[in-house]
Scaffold this motif. Structure first.
Motif, PDB file in Angstrom:
ATOM      1  N   ALA A  20       0.816  -1.215   0.000  1.00  6.35           N
ATOM      2  CA  ALA A  20       0.000   0.000   0.000  1.00  6.35           C
ATOM      3  C   ALA A  20       0.850   1.266   0.000  1.00  6.35           C
ATOM      4  CB  ALA A  20      -0.959  -0.007   1.188  1.00  6.35           C
ATOM      5  N   PHE A  21       1.699   1.392  -1.005  1.00  5.57           N
ATOM      6  CA  PHE A  21       2.426   2.653  -1.189  1.00  5.57           C
ATOM      7  C   PHE A  21       1.423   3.694  -1.627  1.00  5.57           C
ATOM      8  CE2 PHE A  21       5.653  -0.589  -1.826  1.00  5.57           C
ATOM      9  CZ  PHE A  21       6.644  -0.132  -0.984  1.00  5.57           C
ATOM     10  N   GLY A  22       1.465   4.869  -0.981  1.00 10.28           N
ATOM     11  CA  GLY A  22       0.496   5.889  -1.348  1.00 10.28           C
ATOM     12  C   GLY A  22      -0.797   5.728  -0.567  1.00 10.28           C
ATOM     13  N   GLY A  23      -0.760   4.958   0.527  1.00  7.98           N
ATOM     14  CA  GLY A  23      -1.911   4.907   1.423  1.00  7.98           C
ATOM     15  C   GLY A  23      -2.957   3.884   1.013  1.00  7.98           C
ATOM     16  N   GLY A  24      -4.057   3.887   1.767  1.00  4.36           N
ATOM     17  CA  GLY A  24      -5.079   2.865   1.610  1.00  4.36           C
ATOM     18  C   GLY A  24      -5.813   2.901   0.277  1.00  4.36           C
ATOM     19  N   ASN A  25      -6.152   4.106  -0.200  1.00  5.68           N
ATOM     20  CA  ASN A  25      -6.939   4.209  -1.422  1.00  5.68           C
ATOM     21  C   ASN A  25      -6.268   3.548  -2.618  1.00  5.68           C
ATOM     22  OD1 ASN A  25      -9.385   5.433  -0.901  1.00  5.68           O
ATOM     23  ND2 ASN A  25      -8.468   7.475  -0.788  1.00  5.68           N
ATOM     24  N   SER A  26      -4.924   3.512  -2.602  1.00  2.00           N
ATOM     25  CA  SER A  26      -4.228   2.988  -3.772  1.00  2.00           C
ATOM     26  C   SER A  26      -4.364   1.471  -3.884  1.00  2.00           C
ATOM     27  CB  SER A  26      -2.758   3.403  -3.744  1.00  2.00           C
ATOM     28  OG  SER A  26      -2.136   2.874  -2.605  1.00  2.00           O
ATOM     29  N   VAL A  27      -4.725   0.786  -2.799  1.00  2.00           N
ATOM     30  CA  VAL A  27      -4.873  -0.667  -2.900  1.00  2.00           C
ATOM     31  C   VAL A  27      -6.333  -1.094  -3.081  1.00  2.00           C
ATOM     32  CG1 VAL A  27      -2.753  -1.386  -1.775  1.00  2.00           C
ATOM     33  CG2 VAL A  27      -4.744  -0.846  -0.398  1.00  2.00           C
ATOM     34  N   THR A 120       0.731   5.939  -7.681  1.00  2.00           N
ATOM     35  CA  THR A 120      -0.367   6.143  -6.735  1.00  2.00           C
ATOM     36  C   THR A 120      -1.572   6.757  -7.428  1.00  2.00           C
ATOM     37  OG1 THR A 120       1.261   6.514  -5.001  1.00  2.00           O
ATOM     38  CG2 THR A 120      -0.976   7.212  -4.541  1.00  2.00           C
TER      39      THR A 120
END
Lengths: 176, 147
Positions: A20-27, A120
């Motif tokens: 999850a690089f770039g936080g939760g939304n990116s995954v 991201t």
């Protein structure tokens, strides 16, 4: 049966955690792929509904993970999903945050950060495409998404107000 | 709240720490609370911060979900959810557009973002594959373009 489902939840969200690089939304697209396509736990529409429910509740934007776990294996599923999503990355953060803090001005770190930004952005856009194509059931719902996007981008109206209006329009039967 | 009310850390410290947490994998807000907890109370601080962050929202969202399950057969609830879902899509769509905004100054980056969107949303590539294939190229291009 439940035991193996919990193991699957743990493996899926544990892996997602460290990617999850770039936080939760990116995954979000990867979670949707695993839950809908690989495991077949729910339809794309059900996933979108859980995402919407999570956004309507206060708290971390990754609450959708808890709902996925809950849908699949009840309360223990919800807890396993949340702990698996946050555990690995939290342990990593705990042990390495000081090192990264010291290296924050290193030139290669800037390159890594700059290089990850378009990825991201692309991942979150992919999540947006997947959800929007699912929730756009007709002209009216598409118009709601377009109008709400404009409001989020250009005004400071609180998101919950916009979501409430969207839900009210739906309840009133205007979007069918 | 952390900076202005409690003065636990300065605005600069806060934004630098946030930058580090965004750089590390995992939900940013979770990383931030874990590292702040660790800063004053070690592992226990991290656990406390984690539980504090999740407990109430988790309880609320599970109650909402239970309610939804109970009433989802009603047409009015289904329809409300159609509207809510359309609004929630707008939330992530606007987030994506905001994050992509600075890339307008870097056309290569914009192209990379477009390729990633295509690979993930249309071709349904698994995330590990996308990261292994695209990340080294993107980082090299970023390094090369900034020189």
């Amino acid at each position: 049966m439940t035991g193996s489902v919990l193991t699957d939840l743990m493996l899926i969200f544990g892996q997602v955690s460290l990617l999850a690089f770039g936080g939760g939304n990116s995954v979000l697209p990867e979670m949707q792929r695993q839950v809908v396509e690989v495991q077949g736990w729910m339809t794309a529409r059900e996933f979108a509904a859980l995402y919407a429910l999570a956004q309507a509740a206060p708290g971390p934007n990754m609450l959708v993970v808890a709902l996925v776990g809950w849908q699949v294996a009840g309360l223990s599923g919800a807890l396993v999903a949340v702990l698996s999503l946050c555990g690995p990355s939290s342990v990593l953060t705990y042990f390495t945050v000081r090192i990264w803090f010291r290296l924050r001005d290193a030139p290669w770190r800037r390159a890594v950060q700059a290089g990850l930004l378009p990825i991201t952005a692309g991942l979150i856009m992919a999540g947006a495409v997947l959800l929007t194509t699912t929730t756009t059931t007709g002209l009216a719902t598409g118009a709601v998404t377009a109008a709400a996007t404009a409001v989020f981008l250009f005004t400071r109206v609180h998101p919950l107000i916009v979501l409430a209006i969207a839900a009210a329009l739906g309840a009133g039967g205007f979007l069918v | 709240m952390l900076v202005e009310q409690r003065r636990w850390l300065t605005p600069t410290e806060f934004s630098e720490l946030l930058g580090v947490c965004q750089f590390l994998p995992g939900p940013n807000i979770v990383n931030l609370s874990v590292s702040l907890g660790a800063r004053w109370h070690g592992p226990i601080g991290s656990v406390v911060a984690f539980v504090g962050l999740w407990a109430a929202p988790l309880a609320i969202v599970l109650c909402l979900a239970a309610g939804y399950d109970h009433f989802s057969a009603l047409p009015v609830v289904r329809n409300a959810f159609g509207g809510l879902a359309a609004g929630a899509s707008a939330l992530i769509l606007s987030t994506a557009l905001k994050i992509a905004e600075p890339l307008r100054a870097w056309p290569t980056g914009l192209a990379i973002a477009g390729i990633v969107t295509l690979a993930v949303a249309v071709l349904r590539w698994p995330l590990p594959v996308v990261l292994v294939v695209v990340a080294p190229v993107a980082i090299a291009l970023a390094h090369w373009s900034k020189r």
